[in-house]
Motif scaffolding. Structure first.
Motif, PDB file in Angstrom:
ATOM      1  N   HIS A   4       0.786  -1.225   0.000  1.00 15.22           N
ATOM      2  CA  HIS A   4       0.000   0.000   0.000  1.00 15.22           C
ATOM      3  C   HIS A   4       0.815   1.270   0.000  1.00 15.22           C
ATOM      4  O   HIS A   4       0.294   2.331  -0.185  1.00 15.22           O
ATOM      5  CB  HIS A   4      -0.897   0.053   1.238  1.00 15.22           C
ATOM      6  N   TYR A   6       4.922   3.003   1.065  1.00 16.41           N
ATOM      7  CA  TYR A   6       6.342   3.155   0.884  1.00 16.41           C
ATOM      8  C   TYR A   6       7.017   1.793   0.917  1.00 16.41           C
ATOM      9  O   TYR A   6       6.536   0.845   1.495  1.00 16.41           O
ATOM     10  CB  TYR A   6       6.890   4.033   1.999  1.00 16.41           C
ATOM     11  N   ARG A  90      -0.333   6.632   0.804  1.00 17.62           N
ATOM     12  CA  ARG A  90      -0.423   5.810  -0.408  1.00 17.62           C
ATOM     13  C   ARG A  90       0.558   6.304  -1.455  1.00 17.62           C
ATOM     14  O   ARG A  90       0.600   7.478  -1.762  1.00 17.62           O
ATOM     15  CB  ARG A  90      -1.833   5.879  -1.000  1.00 17.62           C
ATOM     16  N   LEU A  91       1.301   5.370  -2.025  1.00 18.52           N
ATOM     17  CA  LEU A  91       2.201   5.717  -3.119  1.00 18.52           C
ATOM     18  C   LEU A  91       1.538   5.559  -4.471  1.00 18.52           C
ATOM     19  O   LEU A  91       1.806   6.310  -5.397  1.00 18.52           O
ATOM     20  CB  LEU A  91       3.430   4.799  -3.100  1.00 18.52           C
ATOM     21  N   ALA A  92       0.707   4.567  -4.591  1.00 15.78           N
ATOM     22  CA  ALA A  92       0.109   4.239  -5.880  1.00 15.78           C
ATOM     23  C   ALA A  92      -1.251   4.900  -6.043  1.00 15.78           C
ATOM     24  O   ALA A  92      -2.161   4.309  -6.602  1.00 15.78           O
ATOM     25  CB  ALA A  92      -0.003   2.721  -6.022  1.00 15.78           C
ATOM     26  N   SER A  94      -3.949   7.682  -7.548  1.00 16.43           N
ATOM     27  CA  SER A  94      -4.159   8.419  -8.784  1.00 16.43           C
ATOM     28  C   SER A  94      -3.786   9.888  -8.558  1.00 16.43           C
ATOM     29  O   SER A  94      -4.225  10.482  -7.575  1.00 16.43           O
ATOM     30  CB  SER A  94      -5.629   8.307  -9.190  1.00 16.43           C
ATOM     31  N   ARG A 149       6.279  11.055  -4.951  1.00 20.28           N
ATOM     32  CA  ARG A 149       5.721   9.709  -5.110  1.00 20.28           C
ATOM     33  C   ARG A 149       6.459   8.934  -6.199  1.00 20.28           C
ATOM     34  O   ARG A 149       6.743   7.751  -6.032  1.00 20.28           O
ATOM     35  CB  ARG A 149       4.229   9.781  -5.435  1.00 20.28           C
ATOM     36  N   ARG A 153       8.494   5.518  -5.579  1.00 18.98           N
ATOM     37  CA  ARG A 153       8.155   4.294  -6.329  1.00 18.98           C
ATOM     38  C   ARG A 153       9.379   3.752  -7.049  1.00 18.98           C
ATOM     39  O   ARG A 153       9.618   2.551  -7.066  1.00 18.98           O
ATOM     40  CB  ARG A 153       7.036   4.578  -7.330  1.00 18.98           C
ATOM     41  N   ASP A 157      11.139   0.161  -6.585  1.00 20.49           N
ATOM     42  CA  ASP A 157      11.304  -0.766  -7.703  1.00 20.49           C
ATOM     43  C   ASP A 157      12.740  -1.256  -7.810  1.00 20.49           C
ATOM     44  O   ASP A 157      12.987  -2.383  -8.218  1.00 20.49           O
ATOM     45  CB  ASP A 157      10.902  -0.099  -9.027  1.00 20.49           C
TER      46      ASP A 157
END
Length: 184
Positions: A4, A6, A90-92, A94, A149, A153, A157
């Motif tokens: 959800h 970091y 939240r990182l993901a 919109s 953000r 992300r 990754d």
């Protein structure tokens, strides 16, 4: 396990979110304290309820005074543009949805502050202050949140997905049951 926020352990994600909530509450308390102090003034003008009237009056001043007056209207709630998404954690999210939630929440907080502020001695309700507060939040959010953000992300990754610890060794293929025909 759902991802959800970091990168890192759930405890680290919890600490990031808790820090965001603490900073958000501290900022709101400071802004509330500064905005709700009574002002000593020999007279108070009527509430300027016409949109952009105060901003037009500020723009009629010298460029330095106009910048100072408009900046003073935008800065008090501007950190909410970063603190509200940070507290959500939240990182993901919109980008448009995050901006919409942040601007709406800040507009409601600014409206509540303006309404409460109008009951304080020497303070009046100002529609332009509400517009400037929300504009400051939106500009701050657009300038900081998408870039931060994206960087977080990318950093997550690079570390790659973390494998969950296995409690048992693999036992091979799952057995299947052969189909049995219907008896006559």
């Amino acid at each position: 396990m759902q991802g959800h926020g970091y990168g890192g352990t759930p405890a680290l994600r919890y600490r990031y979110r808790a820090a965001g909530c603490v900073l958000l509450v501290a900022h709101l308390l400071a802004v509330g304290w500064l905005a709700l102090r009574p002002l000593t003034a020999p007279w108070v003008t009527a509430a300027p309820l016409e949109p952009l009237a105060t901003i037009r009056a500020d723009l009629a001043l010298s460029p330095w005074e106009a910048t100072r007056a408009i900046g003073a209207g935008m800065l008090p709630l501007a950190p909410l543009g970063v603190l509200l998404p940070w507290a959500r954690g939240r990182l993901a999210a919109s980008p448009l949805g995050s901006l919409t939630r942040t601007v709406f929440t800040s507009a409601m907080l600014s409206l509540a502050l303006q309404v409460v502020q109008s009951g304080v001695v020497g303070q009046v309700l100002d529609v332009d202050a509400l517009l400037l507060n929300v504009t400051g939040v939106a500009i701050t959010h657009l300038a900081v949140v998408p870039a931060v953000r994206a960087r977080l992300r990318r950093r997550g990754d690079r570390r790659g997905p973390q494998a969950l610890p296995r409690k048992e060794a693999a036992q091979g293929r799952t057995p299947t049951i052969p189909r049995v025909g219907v008896a006559p």
